[in-house]
Design an enzyme around this catalytic site. Sequence first.
Site, PDB file in Angstrom:
ATOM      1  N   HIS A   1       0.830  -1.207   0.000  1.00 36.32           N
ATOM      2  CA  HIS A   1       0.000   0.000   0.000  1.00 36.32           C
ATOM      3  C   HIS A   1       0.858   1.248   0.000  1.00 36.32           C
ATOM      4  O   HIS A   1       2.028   1.233   0.387  1.00 36.32           O
ATOM      5  CB  HIS A   1      -0.940   0.020   1.216  1.00 36.32           C
TER       6      HIS A   1
ATOM      7  N   ASP B   1       0.480   4.996   1.768  1.00 36.28           N
ATOM      8  CA  ASP B   1      -0.282   5.461   2.925  1.00 36.28           C
ATOM      9  C   ASP B   1      -1.423   6.400   2.538  1.00 36.28           C
ATOM     10  O   ASP B   1      -1.232   7.370   1.793  1.00 36.28           O
ATOM     11  CB  ASP B   1       0.643   6.172   3.925  1.00 36.28           C
TER      12      ASP B   1
ATOM     13  N   HIS C   1       4.734   0.147   0.339  1.00 34.77           N
ATOM     14  CA  HIS C   1       5.476  -0.620   1.331  1.00 34.77           C
ATOM     15  C   HIS C   1       4.608  -1.740   1.892  1.00 34.77           C
ATOM     16  O   HIS C   1       3.386  -1.753   1.726  1.00 34.77           O
ATOM     17  CB  HIS C   1       6.028   0.276   2.455  1.00 34.77           C
TER      18      HIS C   1
ATOM     19  N   ARG D   1       4.684   6.288  13.915  1.00 35.97           N
ATOM     20  CA  ARG D   1       4.763   6.919  12.604  1.00 35.97           C
ATOM     21  C   ARG D   1       4.144   8.305  12.624  1.00 35.97           C
ATOM     22  O   ARG D   1       3.111   8.534  13.266  1.00 35.97           O
ATOM     23  CB  ARG D   1       4.028   6.065  11.565  1.00 35.97           C
TER      24      ARG D   1
END
Length: 310
Positions: free
Chosen positions: A96, A98, A258, A273
């Site tokens: 995906h 983000d 990623h 994150r």
Amino acid sequence: MTNEFRVVKLGENIGARIDGVRLGELDTETAAAINTAVNTHKVVFIRGQQHLDDESHYALAESLGVPTTPHPTLKFDGSKVMRLESIAGGGANQWHTDVTFVDRPPKASILRAVELPAYGGTTTWASTVAAYQQLPQPLQQLADGLWAMHNNAFDYAQVDPAKLAAIEANPEAMAKHANEFHSTHYETHHPVVRVHPETGERALLLGNFVKAILGVNGAESRALFQIFQDRITWLENTIRWNWELGDVAIWDNRATQHYAVSDYGKQRRAMHRITLAGDIPVSVHGEHSRSVSGDASDYSIVDTPKPLVA
């Protein structure tokens, strides 16, 4: 910026390590050098940053751009960072980019390791720029004209089968997560090929938030998606990182996908994150992505950078 600052290339198509820097609030020169490295190498890794906590992590993000809230729907008890902790014994084991279900996906993500399993728990990134560049010209021309529908509907069918026993033991936790993830429905139509706002490179914009290629039937949609998605994840276009405590990864969300590898059983894995505000993607024909459902203005501003190339 210190004289020790050094960028070490790790792969032909993606990945570099930055040495000789202490992360936190950065001076302008160091921040610019890191942003340049991210634009060039798509993902960079910095080891030995054990001093970082959530506050200094946020200061780092402010040095590199405009931090978003942690997530459009997941609130994390008011925290400024997104706490990615293993749920039902696994990670986000799907390719995906983000938050592509909103009209302003982040320009970059900054991830740091907080707690790691004794084995496993690696993350892999893929260059969506290299994937586009490798396409034969007829497929480039086809992709240039395609659009895709992205949304945040939680798809139980995509849950890793290795997690199913843990999910069945605690279905309430999974249901709570799914309901919060989809508490506001977001849907956006993005071009399959976007033009990078700084480098001018063309990149494929796909990943697991894509629910359909527009203008074709279901079978054709699935076939087209697979043709281009498969190119992205060719091993030559990827880099896999074995985390150590104190590691930080910063990646260009406009040029990568990623995958967090779910190979550590029931061990705990915790990562924090922060994402940086991005622009609204633009197709090769100059058309902007279109929001169909959901207002993302509380999640992120629109941050359109100046292009690095004329």
